[in-house]
Design an enzyme around this catalytic site. Structure first.
Site, PDB file in Angstrom:
ATOM      1  N   GLU A  67       0.820  -1.226   0.000  1.00 19.52           N
ATOM      2  CA  GLU A  67       0.000   0.000   0.000  1.00 19.52           C
ATOM      3  C   GLU A  67       0.851   1.272   0.000  1.00 19.52           C
ATOM      4  O   GLU A  67       0.620   2.191   0.785  1.00 19.52           O
ATOM      5  CB  GLU A  67      -0.972  -0.020   1.193  1.00 19.52           C
ATOM      6  N   GLU A  97      -5.554  -8.447  -0.463  1.00 17.64           N
ATOM      7  CA  GLU A  97      -6.294  -8.093   0.759  1.00 17.64           C
ATOM      8  C   GLU A  97      -7.747  -7.868   0.376  1.00 17.64           C
ATOM      9  O   GLU A  97      -8.036  -7.018  -0.462  1.00 17.64           O
ATOM     10  CB  GLU A  97      -5.744  -6.830   1.436  1.00 17.64           C
TER      11      GLU A  97
END
Length: 505
Positions: A174, A293
């Protein structure tokens, strides 16, 4: 009058062979995932290595082929060398992502041992936040090189003669998010992903690399982040990651269950971006997707915020412990159907996470029992029966509108053919909250199969949830399907997850 839907299934209508890694998961050094979840030395339920045997059995039942580790946000401040060597000499560290105390009792080698116990493989993430190319290469050498070098000899000295042979590596986590330690701009990340990938593949050309895509579809840089990252790193990576969590903050179940359509739009947008860069570069290489995710996550956010902000530096505090209800299980089932529909490009998926932290498996605190959350069951069914070739059904279904979505199909379904086992499995969700639907399926293209069972997950209370003491939401076998002259008629009750299995005669 009962609502009706029609579907056609044929062996010739194929999408792709499912990569079993779409049924992967994720363990981060966060909350009680590792300590008190996987690892609890001294508990009578634990084995000689301190790992909970009851958790091991629940994970083995899910048959999770790959597990991403050690994060997550955690990885962007992680020094892997803290986590190897004699346990009593490992340092405690301030863990900055979740403001906890990391003891490093469980590290790289211990986690590798645990993945072997649950018949899985490790998907390793490297720190591209506070570290960089050199540390990523050192870690790869430690894990995968046989011996005779500084870091491979270090592994051998630590008691692991055989290399771990980690196949899949994530280039950071991320990195588009300003919450991430070492957060980078698109160009900064594209460059370090390119150079790290290039260097790592010089050490081990057999590895597969996952570059960070957007942290979610709502990021202001989406999809330009994907395009820029791929502009730099296209020829050095194999997958682009997607992350997405959904919640029902508005307490609107119908709209909540429509969010799997948003997930499919997200996937299609990323595929289009990958293929645009492929065309731009005149490349013959195809980039596939790692949705590493995904889950429902919203129940525990206030607890998380209070613990992280006001009570920092605890060891394994109970945070992100969503207790999932029945409607959460329905959305998880819908999201799994989306993965199967897109099996031609989605090759890896990681349900985030696996134990205690936004997880299908929970353990009560202080050494209590392990138990199955509601979302355990659709994941179990998909992993168990969703192996083989995806057959894209042609569906004619009623539709409905929700507050934020239009023309939402009542019936969402996908079919998987496992010729090796002689099985066909239909996964179907009726996301109409008011009406049962009679589904007539033309199975003349599947000659020679008989009905084996119709499994259903249902509950009249959308907020019903499980606990250590009671499995309020659990699947059952019903008599709601029958086959006659090449057609199968199934009653899909309102708001249900259905698994209809056929076997060869």
């Amino acid at each position: 009058m009962q609502k009706k839907a029609k579907m056609v299934i044929d062996k010739e209508f194929t999408v792709a062979e499912i990569d079993k890694r779409i049924y992967g998961s994720f363990i981060e050094h966060l909350g009680r995932a590792v300590y008190d979840g996987l690892y609890q030395p001294g508990n009578p339920l634990s084995d000689e290595d301190g790992f909970r045997k009851d958790v091991i059995e629940l994970v083995k039942e899910l048959d999770v082929p790959i597990i991403r580790y050690p994060g997550g946000n955690f990885v962007s401040n992680f020094d892997w060398q803290d986590s190897v060597g004699p346990v009593d000499k490992r340092p405690k560290r301030l863990e900055l992502a979740w403001r906890s105390m990391e003891t490093n009792e469980v590290g790289l080698n211990e986690f590798s041992k645990w993945t072997n116990k649950v018949n899985s493989e490790m998907m390793m993430a490297v720190n591209l936040g506070t570290k960089g190319i050199e540390e990523a290469c050192n870690l790869l050498e430690y894990c995968n090189y046989e011996g005779g070098t500084k870091y491979s000899n270090m592994r051998i000295a630590h008691g692991y003669k055989e290399p771990h042979k980690v196949k899949v590596w994530c280039l950071g986590n991320e990195m588009d998010g300003d919450w991430q330690l070492g957060h980078k701009t698109m160009d900064e990340y594209g460059r370090i992903a390119e150079e790290t990938g290039k260097a790592m593949k010089l050490i081990d050309p057999s590895i597969e690399l996952v570059a960070c895509g957007s942290s979610n579809r709502e990021m202001p840089t989406f999809p330009q982040w994907e395009a820029t990252t791929l502009d730099y790193a296209y020829e050095h990576i194999d997958y682009l990651s997607l992350h997405q969590y959904y919640g029902n903050e508005a307490n609107d179940t119908a709209d909540f269950l429509a969010k799997s359509d948003d997930m499919e739009d997200f996937i299609k947008s990323v595929i289009a971006t990958c293929d645009y860069i492929k065309a731009k570069k005149r490349s013959k290489k195809k980039i596939n997707l790692s949705f590493d995710e995904w889950n429902v996550w919203y129940h525990s956010r206030s607890v998380e915020f209070d613990t992280v902000q006001n009570h920092p530096w605890q060891i394994a505090p109970p945070i992100l412990e969503d207790i999932y209800n029945f409607e959460d299980a329905l959305l998880v089932g819908l999201m799994l159907i989306v993965f199967m529909k897109n099996a031609d490009r989605v090759k890896i998926g990681c349900l985030a996470q696996l134990v205690n932290v936004i997880a299908p498996i929970m353990t009560d605190q202080n050494g209590g029992a392990a138990w199955k959350q509601t979302i355990y069951y659709p994941f179990l069914h998909a992993s168990k029966y969703g192996r083989g070739t995806v057959l894209m059904p042609i569906i004619n279904t009623p539709v409905h509108d929700t507050l934020q979505h239009e023309n939402i199909s009542d019936i969402e379904s996908i079919t998987v053919l496992n010729e090796e086992k002689g099985e066909v499995t239909i996964f179907a969700v009726n996301r109409n909250l008011e009406d049962d639907i009679e589904l007539t399926t033309d199975i003349r293209g599947l000659e020679g199969y008989k009905l084996a069972e119709h499994i259903v997950l249902e509950n009249s209370d959308f907020k019903a949830y499980n606990s250590a003491g009671e499995q309020v939401v659990s699947p059952k076998t019903v008599e709601r399907s029958k086959i006659d002259k090449g057609y199968m008629t199934s009653v899909l009750n309102k708001a249900t997850w259905n698994v209809i299995r056929m076997v060869k005669l």
